[in-house]
Design an enzyme around this catalytic site. Sequence first.
Site, short mmCIF file in Angstrom:
data_model
loop_
_atom_site.label_atom_id
_atom_site.label_comp_id
_atom_site.label_asym_id
_atom_site.label_seq_id
_atom_site.Cartn_x
_atom_site.Cartn_y
_atom_site.Cartn_z
CG LEU A 109 10.29 -17.86 -32.13
CD1 LEU A 109 8.91 -18.14 -33.17
CD2 LEU A 109 11.09 -19.15 -32.21
CG HIS A 127 -1.89 -14.18 -27.32
ND1 HIS A 127 -0.66 -14.53 -26.90
CD2 HIS A 127 -2.32 -13.11 -26.98
CE1 HIS A 127 -0.42 -13.93 -25.80
NE2 HIS A 127 -1.64 -13.00 -25.64
N GLY A 171 -1.05 -29.51 -26.48
CA GLY A 171 -1.46 -29.80 -27.79
C GLY A 171 -2.98 -29.88 -28.17
C1 GRF Z 1 -3.28 -22.06 -26.10
O1 GRF Z 1 -4.22 -21.22 -25.00
C2 GRF Z 1 -2.70 -20.94 -26.75
O2 GRF Z 1 -3.68 -19.79 -27.17
C3 GRF Z 1 -1.36 -20.27 -26.10
O3 GRF Z 1 -1.13 -21.70 -25.39
C4 GRF Z 1 -2.18 -22.40 -25.33
C5 GRF Z 1 -1.82 -23.77 -25.81
O4 GRF Z 1 -2.75 -24.98 -25.28
N1 GRF Z 1 -0.54 -19.86 -27.00
P1 GRF Z 1 -2.43 -26.21 -26.31
O5 GRF Z 1 -1.12 -26.76 -26.18
O6 GRF Z 1 -3.05 -26.23 -27.79
O7 GRF Z 1 -3.43 -27.20 -25.51
#
Ligand code: GRF
Length: 219
Positions: free
Chosen positions: A93, A109, A12
């Site tokens: 999804l 991403h 998060g």
């Molecule tokens: C991030 O690197 C995001 O790009 C990917 O998952 C990770 C999530 O990290 N989709 P967080 O939960 O926001 O710390």
Amino acid sequence: MKRLVVLISGRGRNLQALIEAQRAGHLPVEFAAVISNRADAAGLDHARDAGIPAEVLPHAQFSDRAAFDTALAARLRELQSDIVVLAGFMRILTDDFVREFEGRMLNIHPSLLPKYAGLDTHRRALAAGDVEHGATVHFVTPTLDSGPSVIQGRFSIRPEDDAASLAQRAMEHIELKIYPQAVAWMARGELSLQDGAAVLRGRRLEQPATLDDLEDAFR
Ligand code: GRF
């Protein structure tokens, strides 16, 4: 004020950046809820600490992907969610779900999309001998990690980099800046999806916005 629901599965950090941007007055949204498909997601604590309703919808309790997505869509409708933000939400999804929220749903991403959709992006960038890496915010459309890009930040790969150092720089220098910016554009009604393209302030984005386009509040 737009109602925002953030979907998470893990730490998060992106969620926390959104919370901080909202607190600082840079993100005109109301957090309707944070929903995790995992009860042990650390990000749920960020929500609770901020006084945001933190909910768990455990995917393992559903018979299949469609049943989970049906329940999630129902909850998002109940919450009257205007914007759905996927922030480390590790679920593929269904098309029906995506179609219902298309144009109102963003994902982040950790790669320079269209490179490296899917998992393990940092290792794949190194294995390919790339000289640059980064992260991308995009609209969610039915094909995984392939919707129109909104903003993308990039940095140089150094000889000493490994997957962990790339992940750390992508998060700290790129993700935590571009996601609050993109969500702010959407919350203000400046960003939309039209005829399959991202449109920012009336201009169709042939290329995603870059770090140069960040407003001062998000730098
Ligand atoms: C991030 O690197 C995001 O790009 C990917 O998952 C990770 C999530 O990290 N989709 P967080 O939960 O926001 O710390």
